[in-house]
Scaffold this motif. Structure first.
Motif, mmCIF file in Angstrom:
data_model
loop_
_atom_site.group_PDB
_atom_site.id
_atom_site.type_symbol
_atom_site.label_atom_id
_atom_site.label_comp_id
_atom_site.label_asym_id
_atom_site.label_seq_id
_atom_site.Cartn_x
_atom_site.Cartn_y
_atom_site.Cartn_z
ATOM 1 N N ILE A 126 96.438 100.475 51.474
ATOM 2 C CA ILE A 126 97.104 98.974 51.321
ATOM 3 C C ILE A 126 98.647 99.394 49.891
ATOM 4 O O ILE A 126 99.134 98.168 50.600
ATOM 5 C CB ILE A 126 95.845 98.318 50.886
ATOM 6 N N HIS A 127 98.207 100.105 49.472
ATOM 7 C CA HIS A 127 98.314 100.540 48.294
ATOM 8 C C HIS A 127 100.663 100.828 49.055
ATOM 9 O O HIS A 127 101.119 100.732 48.521
ATOM 10 C CB HIS A 127 99.244 101.229 47.149
ATOM 11 N N VAL A 128 99.840 102.181 49.826
ATOM 12 C CA VAL A 128 100.655 102.383 50.789
ATOM 13 C C VAL A 128 102.115 101.423 51.783
ATOM 14 O O VAL A 128 102.900 101.402 51.631
ATOM 15 C CB VAL A 128 99.826 103.816 51.410
ATOM 16 N N ILE A 129 101.196 100.621 52.264
ATOM 17 C CA ILE A 129 101.538 99.802 53.170
ATOM 18 C C ILE A 129 102.422 98.588 51.604
ATOM 19 O O ILE A 129 103.688 98.677 52.923
ATOM 20 C CB ILE A 129 100.932 98.509 53.638
ATOM 21 N N GLY A 130 101.965 98.425 50.745
ATOM 22 C CA GLY A 130 102.893 97.541 49.824
ATOM 23 C C GLY A 130 104.343 97.841 49.449
ATOM 24 O O GLY A 130 104.861 97.327 49.250
ATOM 25 N N ALA A 131 104.147 99.019 48.987
ATOM 26 C CA ALA A 131 104.928 99.831 48.592
ATOM 27 C C ALA A 131 106.003 99.707 49.710
ATOM 28 O O ALA A 131 107.272 99.488 49.603
ATOM 29 C CB ALA A 131 104.793 101.100 48.053
#
Length: 93
Positions: free
Chosen positions: A6-11
């Motif tokens: 989720i953090h990778v997708i957000g970044a």
């Protein structure tokens, strides 16, 4: 909190949003591209400068504490800084 995709997708979404905002607010595509190029140049110089400073700090700290691990680990920021500098040279930044 654990690292997740989720953090990778957000970044990734934030990066795409920034690029879109820069390109869409420019009067034409050339100006937008020049603005993105300037942003990449500033980011690369910041990364390279921070890498050199971190290398020197870690190396001095390793020498003063006689820690071989810290001295060898200080080569990682140096490698990042050198690779970033080489990237800038190759792409004319």
């Amino acid at each position: 909190m654990a690292f997740s995709y989720i953090h990778v997708i957000g970044a990734f979404a934030a990066a795409i949003a920034i690029i879109m905002a820069v390109l869409l607010t420019a009067p034409n595509l050339t100006v937008g591209t020049n603005r993105l190029r300037l942003g990449v140049k500033v980011l690369c110089r910041t990364v390279a400068g921070a890498g050199y400073v971190l290398f020197l700090v870690m190396l001095v700290w390793g020498v003063t504490t006689r820690s071989e691990t810290l001295m060898y680990t200080s080569m990682i920021p140096l490698a990042v800084a050198l690779l970033t500098s080489k990237f800038m040279q190759r792409n004319g930044l």
